[in-house]
Design an enzyme around this catalytic site. Sequence first.
Site, PDB file in Angstrom:
ATOM      1  N   HIS A   1      31.040  34.898  37.063  1.00 13.65           N
ATOM      2  CA  HIS A   1      31.301  36.335  37.250  1.00 13.65           C
ATOM      3  C   HIS A   1      30.629  36.843  38.529  1.00 13.65           C
ATOM      4  O   HIS A   1      29.777  37.736  38.515  1.00 13.65           O
ATOM      5  CB  HIS A   1      30.842  37.162  36.046  1.00 13.65           C
ATOM      6  CG  HIS A   1      31.567  38.472  35.948  1.00 13.65           C
ATOM      7  ND1 HIS A   1      31.777  39.132  34.756  1.00 13.65           N
ATOM      8  CD2 HIS A   1      32.133  39.260  36.905  1.00 13.65           C
ATOM      9  CE1 HIS A   1      32.440  40.262  34.976  1.00 13.65           C
ATOM     10  NE2 HIS A   1      32.657  40.352  36.274  1.00 13.65           N
TER      11      HIS A   1
ATOM     12  N   ASP B   1      36.565  33.393  36.820  1.00 13.50           N
ATOM     13  CA  ASP B   1      35.275  34.017  37.134  1.00 13.50           C
ATOM     14  C   ASP B   1      34.770  34.841  35.963  1.00 13.50           C
ATOM     15  O   ASP B   1      33.630  35.285  35.969  1.00 13.50           O
ATOM     16  CB  ASP B   1      35.424  34.913  38.371  1.00 13.50           C
ATOM     17  CG  ASP B   1      34.104  35.485  38.856  1.00 13.50           C
ATOM     18  OD1 ASP B   1      33.138  34.708  39.002  1.00 13.50           O
ATOM     19  OD2 ASP B   1      34.028  36.720  39.094  1.00 13.50           O
TER      20      ASP B   1
ATOM     21  N   ARG C   1      38.830  40.431  33.704  1.00 14.51           N
ATOM     22  CA  ARG C   1      38.051  40.385  32.474  1.00 14.51           C
ATOM     23  C   ARG C   1      38.615  39.270  31.596  1.00 14.51           C
ATOM     24  O   ARG C   1      39.835  39.109  31.490  1.00 14.51           O
ATOM     25  CB  ARG C   1      38.113  41.720  31.716  1.00 14.51           C
ATOM     26  CG  ARG C   1      37.375  42.870  32.391  1.00 14.51           C
ATOM     27  CD  ARG C   1      35.870  42.638  32.447  1.00 14.51           C
ATOM     28  NE  ARG C   1      35.164  43.756  33.054  1.00 14.51           N
ATOM     29  CZ  ARG C   1      34.906  43.882  34.361  1.00 14.51           C
ATOM     30  NH1 ARG C   1      35.338  42.930  35.192  1.00 14.51           N
ATOM     31  NH2 ARG C   1      34.240  44.914  34.814  1.00 14.51           N
TER      32      ARG C   1
ATOM     33  N   GLU D   1      30.051  36.371  27.930  1.00 13.26           N
ATOM     34  CA  GLU D   1      29.258  36.092  29.129  1.00 13.26           C
ATOM     35  C   GLU D   1      27.781  36.346  28.856  1.00 13.26           C
ATOM     36  O   GLU D   1      27.436  37.336  28.220  1.00 13.26           O
ATOM     37  CB  GLU D   1      29.741  36.967  30.288  1.00 13.26           C
ATOM     38  CG  GLU D   1      31.172  36.670  30.704  1.00 13.26           C
ATOM     39  CD  GLU D   1      31.635  37.506  31.891  1.00 13.26           C
ATOM     40  OE1 GLU D   1      30.838  38.296  32.426  1.00 13.26           O
ATOM     41  OE2 GLU D   1      32.801  37.362  32.274  1.00 13.26           O
TER      42      GLU D   1
ATOM     43  N   ARG E   1      44.806  48.209  43.431  1.00 14.94           N
ATOM     44  CA  ARG E   1      44.073  48.017  44.682  1.00 14.94           C
ATOM     45  C   ARG E   1      43.731  46.558  44.937  1.00 14.94           C
ATOM     46  O   ARG E   1      43.973  46.029  46.027  1.00 14.94           O
ATOM     47  CB  ARG E   1      42.790  48.869  44.647  1.00 14.94           C
ATOM     48  CG  ARG E   1      41.964  48.780  45.916  1.00 14.94           C
ATOM     49  CD  ARG E   1      40.677  49.568  45.781  1.00 14.94           C
ATOM     50  NE  ARG E   1      39.834  49.029  44.715  1.00 14.94           N
ATOM     51  CZ  ARG E   1      38.587  49.429  44.480  1.00 14.94           C
ATOM     52  NH1 ARG E   1      38.062  50.399  45.204  1.00 14.94           N
ATOM     53  NH2 ARG E   1      37.871  48.888  43.507  1.00 14.94           N
TER      54      ARG E   1
END
Length: 323
Positions: A288, A264, A241, A269, A160
Amino acid sequence: MIKIAVLDDWQDVARSSADWSRIAARAEIVFFADAFGTGDEAAVALADFDILLTMRERTAFPESLIRRLPKLRMISITGASNASVDVAACTRQGVMVCNTAGGGPGAPYATAELALGLLIAAARAIPIADRTMRAGGFQRGVPVGVGLAGKTLGIVGLGRLGARVACYAKALDMNVIAWSPNLTEPKAREAGARLVSKSELMSDSDAISVHMVLSPRSRGIIGAQDIARMKKGAILINTSRGPLIDESALVAAVKAGKIIAALDVYDKEPLPQDHPFRASDHTVLTPHLGYGVAETWSDFYPRSLENAEAFLDGKPIRVLNAP
């Protein structure tokens, strides 16, 4: 009194994204703005909470942590699923897990739009230009950018989000090629892309955007040999990811000035303060932000509240397990 923890509110948006007044009359609510450094830190901070309202995969809940939360009765996850929560362990511990599904009207678009933004920012050296302007300079010292029309964008994962990025690239008059382990020629054509081999995508693309779900099979799907095949000056974009890409190989390529990494997401993280990505002029970095738009927050947080209220009423909704 029941205690509810709202976790990982990194942008301080939880309070303004839902009406907490009704549930505040029934429970003590604590908002956690910072990430936990370790599982031990999370265990100590969350030991007295009955309900946890989590945000995507920011804090992981393996069995080793769940066992250390004796008062925990319910976890609400955002989105339809969360691979970082051990649902089976929750079931064994008698902890109910509920989801929010949905994601708001911006969910199908937000991450793809950010990938496009990172592509353009990297191609035109926008972060360096902005920094130079704020320091009182103008063009001197700003790298010469490259146009994207006529260039080739390689997409790894044409689901998608990948298909939407392909649509954006076509609007920029880019050529689009794609690869993933299960991608077929009809599916690629439907998205306006040409199916190629992985090695061809890595060597022929001027920019590459990664859109894969992280799983044991896809972890490290972009490895050192793949990065070595990339053109000098090519752009590698990751909004999916961090562990999909071999980070050590990516750091080496960036340090050598071979490619530009527009990222990103990261292996760890929040990104450590001393990480080499932060010090490089061959990176474009965002924290992110992919799904994190106002439309997403105004969907996630009210649904999380609904889950908590329904649980307290003894009529739980969107339940993923049956403890």
